[in-house]
Design an enzyme around this catalytic site. Structure first.
Site, short mmCIF file in Angstrom:
data_model
loop_
_atom_site.label_atom_id
_atom_site.label_comp_id
_atom_site.label_asym_id
_atom_site.label_seq_id
_atom_site.Cartn_x
_atom_site.Cartn_y
_atom_site.Cartn_z
N GLU A 267 0.89 -1.18 0.00
CA GLU A 267 0.00 0.00 0.00
C GLU A 267 0.91 1.21 0.00
O GLU A 267 1.52 1.53 1.03
CB GLU A 267 -0.87 0.02 1.26
CG GLU A 267 -1.79 -1.17 1.41
CD GLU A 267 -3.05 -1.04 0.59
OE1 GLU A 267 -3.49 0.08 0.33
OE2 GLU A 267 -3.59 -2.10 0.20
N GLU A 400 3.47 13.02 -4.81
CA GLU A 400 2.91 13.11 -3.47
C GLU A 400 3.76 14.05 -2.61
O GLU A 400 4.98 13.90 -2.55
CB GLU A 400 2.91 11.71 -2.85
CG GLU A 400 2.25 11.65 -1.51
CD GLU A 400 2.25 10.23 -0.97
OE1 GLU A 400 3.31 9.60 -0.94
OE2 GLU A 400 1.17 9.76 -0.57
P1 NAD Z 1 8.50 5.12 4.15
O1 NAD Z 1 8.39 4.33 2.91
O2 NAD Z 1 9.64 6.04 4.31
O3 NAD Z 1 8.53 4.18 5.43
C1 NAD Z 1 7.52 3.23 5.67
C2 NAD Z 1 8.13 2.08 6.45
O4 NAD Z 1 9.10 1.45 5.62
C3 NAD Z 1 8.84 2.50 7.73
O5 NAD Z 1 8.63 1.52 8.72
C4 NAD Z 1 10.30 2.50 7.31
O6 NAD Z 1 11.18 2.25 8.38
C5 NAD Z 1 10.32 1.35 6.33
N1 NAD Z 1 11.42 1.42 5.37
C6 NAD Z 1 12.03 2.52 4.86
N2 NAD Z 1 13.03 2.14 4.03
C7 NAD Z 1 13.04 0.80 3.99
C8 NAD Z 1 13.83 -0.18 3.31
N3 NAD Z 1 14.82 0.16 2.50
N4 NAD Z 1 13.54 -1.48 3.50
C9 NAD Z 1 12.52 -1.87 4.30
N5 NAD Z 1 11.77 -0.99 5.01
C10 NAD Z 1 12.01 0.33 4.84
O7 NAD Z 1 7.10 5.89 4.29
P2 NAD Z 1 6.70 6.92 5.43
O8 NAD Z 1 7.41 8.18 5.14
O9 NAD Z 1 6.85 6.28 6.77
O10 NAD Z 1 5.13 7.09 5.18
C11 NAD Z 1 4.64 7.96 4.24
C12 NAD Z 1 4.25 7.21 2.98
O11 NAD Z 1 3.34 6.17 3.32
C13 NAD Z 1 3.53 8.08 2.01
O12 NAD Z 1 4.03 7.82 0.72
C14 NAD Z 1 2.08 7.61 2.11
O13 NAD Z 1 1.31 7.80 0.96
C15 NAD Z 1 2.27 6.18 2.40
N6 NAD Z 1 1.05 5.62 3.00
C16 NAD Z 1 0.25 4.84 2.21
C17 NAD Z 1 -0.94 4.32 2.72
C18 NAD Z 1 -1.83 3.44 1.87
O14 NAD Z 1 -2.75 2.83 2.40
N7 NAD Z 1 -1.58 3.34 0.59
C19 NAD Z 1 -1.30 4.58 4.05
C20 NAD Z 1 -0.47 5.38 4.81
C21 NAD Z 1 0.72 5.89 4.28
#
Ligand code: NAD
Length: 501
Positions: A267, A400
């Protein structure tokens, strides 16, 4: 506590929080072995809430082994759906009993006002109840067969599910993954965002208190590039359920391919349209809803409606009203009950939003209001910002931002609105505003997006209670959430064939 709605009461309760940063592995809180650490920082004032350990390979191995052992022992995976359902209902009770503490942890870590986080916890416990009730209604399918044979279609749990979650609704998103996975009999390793881990650690305690056996839910803390990566590459994780950015989602697909081809549910990000069709008359109410649709939770909502496409006749009256509303909005202390607009989750997020806004401005984007941080409100606040006259192909209309920033654009025909709405690499959600229900029905079916909301502000998750299911498209990811299909996403198909004679 006397009166949770008073500012002093929330601050007092925050001071009294006893924060345990240790991971939960095998049913016990344990110190992780990793040498890297990171701080949890309050984005309202920059104060350090806690220092946490980033789980290393040894820690990730221990958490996955604990989940695997619990799964293989069958203490949870072999229970009947009704038995699991009863335990999950007790988890919902636990969450409700601890709702103020959980809401407070999310508020201090990522800045969501308690006026949002408290109802959000109620919605989150609704997910648990919805899933618990639904899992008991699933049935195995008896296939038509000859009298001397018996054939069944089954759904079986993947085994060990890793859940990697973001910071924007910390507990809510974690529950939307962990609970369906548990309901279907999987064991889980949860890694919350490094910006907001504390409510998820408490979830681990509450799961134990509810009677979920030791090792079935493990919670480890860590940095994405270290702990998240190790989990995603792990050979003994069967399914990886992720919510977060599209950039990280792309990496996870690579990690799954480089390791054991684990199943993936992604997601990811969005750039969702709000389409306002001609013929609406309550423009004050509509303007309020449109602003809420991208300013709620300071715009840190995956389904945020940040491309606002408006029928030309309504453009100027709506623009005037939206600007008036946005200029009247004041960011504030998240622990004040009246605050509706909190800070962004981190200084990094504040910089990212500011950089994207400045870049759009330098490309000729006109800012009708906002376009700057709001230091008076607190460390990471950013003013609600509305661009006009940006071409739809501009990066600000395509990428975004994940802050309270949107672009407003006029269209001439519903066909043009639909074409603009679908001119995006994302496909997460869409909102339509109209009195013409025949047109709404036609457009809602054609617009890209899992949840399409008509005449209401889009909400971030599928309604587990109602049973609706959604799946993103394009760069927003794939995998169903919500309803029966969302439960089945945490299983594999299997069939049994008996020769009886
Ligand atoms: P992010 O991708 O930076 O981090 C999300 C998670 O992934 C965190 O736990 C982070 O530690 C982990 N992560 C980061 N790099 C990683 C890697 N290389 N390998 C494995 N795990 C890793 O996202 P964010 O900044 O925490 O959240 C914001 C984003 O989430 C936005 O793009 C938003 O649209 C999205 N989001 C989507 C939904 C949905 O339902 N589609 C819901 C909420 C948030």
């Amino acid at each position: 506590m006397q009166n949770p709605n008073e500012r002093t009461a929330w601050h007092e309760q925050a001071r009294q929080l006893s924060i345990d940063t240790r991971a939960l592995i095998g049913g016990a809180r344990v110190e992780l072995q990793g040498s890297a650490r990171f701080d949890s920082v309050n984005p309202q004032d920059g104060s350090i809430i806690a220092s946490l350990v980033s789980a290393s390979q040894v820690d990730v191995d221990a958490a996955v082994a604990s989940a695997r052992q619990a799964f293989s022992q069958g203490c949870w995976s072999q229970l009947s759906p009704h038995q699991r359902s009863r335990t999950l209902l007790r988890l919902a009770d636990q969450i409700e009993q601890h709702r103020e503490e959980l809401a407070l942890l999310d508020s201090i870590e990522m800045g969501m006002p308690v006026s949002t986080s408290l109802p959000d916890i109620a919605v989150a416990s609704g997910i648990v109840r919805g899933v618990a009730e639904r899992v008991g209604t699933l049935s195995e399918q008896l296939l038509p067969s000859a009298p001397d044979t018996l054939a069944l279609n089954l759904r079986v749990p993947h085994g060990v599910v890793a859940a990697i979650t973001p910071w924007n609704f910390p507990l809510y998103v974690a529950l939307a993954k962990v609970v369906p996975a548990l309901a279907m009999g999987n064991s889980v390793v949860l890694k919350p965002s490094e910006l907001a881990s504390l409510s998820c650690l408490r979830l681990g305690d509450l799961a134990l208190a509810a009677g979920i056996p030791a090792g079935v839910l493990n919670v480890i803390t860590g940095l994405g590039g270290q702990t998240g990566r190790l989990l995603a590459l792990h050979e003994d994780v069967d399914c990886l359920s992720f919510t977060g950015s599209t950039a990280t989602g792309r990496l996870l697909m690579q990690y799954a391919g480089q390791s054991n081809l684990k199943a993936l549910l992604l997601e990811c990000g969005g750039k969702s349209p709000q389409i306002v069709l001609d013929g609406l008359d309550d423009l004050d109410g509509l303007a309020r809803a449109l602003v809420q649709g991208f300013v709620w939770n300071s715009g840190q909502v995956c389904v945020s409606g940040t491309r606002i496409l408006v029928a030309r006749a309504l453009y100027q009256p709506l623009l005037d009203r939206m600007v008036g509303l946005m200029e009247a909005m004041r960011g504030g202390d998240p622990l004040q009950a009246a605050t509706q607009l909190g800070p962004l989750a981190s200084e990094a997020q504040l910089r990212r939003v500011g950089t994207m806004v400045e870049a759009a401005r330098s490309r000729g984007g006109r800012i009708a209001t906002g376009g700057a941080p709001d230091r008076d409100a607190g460390l990471c606040h950013y003013r609600p910002t509305l661009f006009t006259d940006l071409p739809h192909g501009d990066a600000l209309m395509q990428e975004e931002v994940f802050g309270p920033v949107a672009g407003l654009l006029a269209f001439d025909t519903p066909e043009q609105a639909l074409q603009l709405a679908n001119d995006s690499r994302y496909g997460l959600s869409a909102t339509l505003w109209t009195r013409d229900f025949a047109l709404a029905n036609r457009m809602a079916r054609q617009v890209r997006g899992g949840p399409v909301t008509v005449n209401a502000v889009a909400s971030p998750g599928p309604s587990y209670a109602m049973g609706s299911s959604v799946e993103p498209a394009g760069a927003s990811g794939f995998g169903v959430e919500g309803g029966t299909a969302g439960l089945l996403a945490y299983t594999r198909a299997k069939s049994l064939h008996f020769r009886l004679a």
